[in-house]
Design a protein around this motif. Structure first.
Motif, short mmCIF file in Angstrom:
data_model
loop_
_atom_site.label_atom_id
_atom_site.label_comp_id
_atom_site.label_asym_id
_atom_site.label_seq_id
_atom_site.Cartn_x
_atom_site.Cartn_y
_atom_site.Cartn_z
N UNK A 5 0.85 -1.19 0.00
CA UNK A 5 0.00 0.00 0.00
C UNK A 5 0.89 1.24 0.00
N UNK A 6 0.76 2.04 -1.04
CA UNK A 6 1.59 3.24 -1.23
C UNK A 6 0.67 4.41 -1.51
N UNK A 7 0.90 5.55 -0.84
CA UNK A 7 0.04 6.71 -1.08
C UNK A 7 0.53 7.50 -2.30
N UNK A 8 -0.18 8.58 -2.60
CA UNK A 8 0.12 9.35 -3.81
C UNK A 8 1.47 10.05 -3.75
N UNK A 9 2.07 10.13 -2.56
CA UNK A 9 3.39 10.74 -2.43
C UNK A 9 4.51 9.70 -2.45
N UNK A 10 4.12 8.44 -2.55
CA UNK A 10 5.11 7.38 -2.60
C UNK A 10 5.44 6.79 -1.24
N UNK A 11 4.73 7.22 -0.21
CA UNK A 11 4.95 6.67 1.13
C UNK A 11 4.31 5.29 1.24
N UNK A 12 5.08 4.35 1.71
CA UNK A 12 4.58 2.99 1.85
C UNK A 12 4.13 2.74 3.29
N UNK A 13 2.95 2.15 3.43
CA UNK A 13 2.41 1.83 4.75
C UNK A 13 2.88 0.44 5.15
N UNK A 14 3.24 0.32 6.41
CA UNK A 14 3.66 -1.00 6.92
C UNK A 14 2.41 -1.78 7.31
N UNK A 15 2.04 -2.71 6.48
CA UNK A 15 0.90 -3.57 6.79
C UNK A 15 1.36 -5.02 6.86
N UNK A 16 2.65 -5.18 7.10
CA UNK A 16 3.18 -6.54 7.18
C UNK A 16 2.54 -7.27 8.35
N UNK A 17 2.27 -8.52 8.15
CA UNK A 17 1.68 -9.34 9.20
C UNK A 17 0.18 -9.25 9.28
N UNK A 18 -0.43 -8.38 8.49
CA UNK A 18 -1.90 -8.26 8.52
C UNK A 18 -2.48 -9.10 7.41
N UNK A 19 -3.49 -9.88 7.74
CA UNK A 19 -4.15 -10.69 6.73
C UNK A 19 -5.17 -9.87 5.94
N UNK A 20 -5.74 -8.87 6.60
CA UNK A 20 -6.76 -8.01 5.98
C UNK A 20 -6.46 -6.56 6.29
N UNK A 21 -6.79 -5.69 5.37
CA UNK A 21 -6.81 -4.27 5.67
C UNK A 21 -8.13 -3.70 5.14
N UNK A 22 -8.73 -2.81 5.91
CA UNK A 22 -9.96 -2.16 5.50
C UNK A 22 -9.62 -0.74 5.09
N UNK A 23 -9.87 -0.43 3.83
CA UNK A 23 -9.54 0.89 3.29
C UNK A 23 -10.79 1.76 3.25
N UNK A 24 -10.67 2.95 3.80
CA UNK A 24 -11.81 3.87 3.88
C UNK A 24 -12.32 4.22 2.49
N UNK A 25 -13.62 4.18 2.37
CA UNK A 25 -14.29 4.51 1.12
C UNK A 25 -15.16 5.75 1.30
N UNK A 26 -15.42 6.13 2.55
CA UNK A 26 -16.32 7.26 2.78
C UNK A 26 -15.57 8.59 2.85
#
Ligand code: FES
Length: 73
Positions: free
Chosen positions: A22-43
């Motif tokens: 998961x990388x944002x529009x600035x190129x920053x990568x989020x550490x989501x290692x070890x997570x089986x699921x991530x919930x991304x905001x849609x609202x």
């Protein structure tokens, strides 16, 4: 190749399951290692964007998009 599933929750987030980066529009990568699921905001109202914080349950968010249905035979 491992499977990735993206599921929309009714009037809620995108639930992403599987190995993703998961990388944002600035190129920053989020550490989501070890997570089986991530919930991304849609609202757009989460205070933890891009992740869902549950705010959609109280802000009246209504997702109107649905996958198109195949034509009737
Ligand atoms: S979808 Fe859950 S806070 Fe936005």
């Amino acid at each position: 190749m491992p499977d990735v599933t993206i599921k929309t929750r009714e009037n809620g987030p995108f639930l992403v399951t599987g190995p993703v980066t998961l990388i944002d529009h600035l190129g920053n990568q989020y550490d989501i290692s070890g997570k089986e699921n991530v919930a991304l905001c849609r609202c757009g109202a989460s205070s933890r964007r891009p992740f869902c914080d549950g705010t959609h349950k109280s802000n009246g968010f209504a997702a109107c998009e649905l996958a198109p249905q195949p034509p009737a035979p």
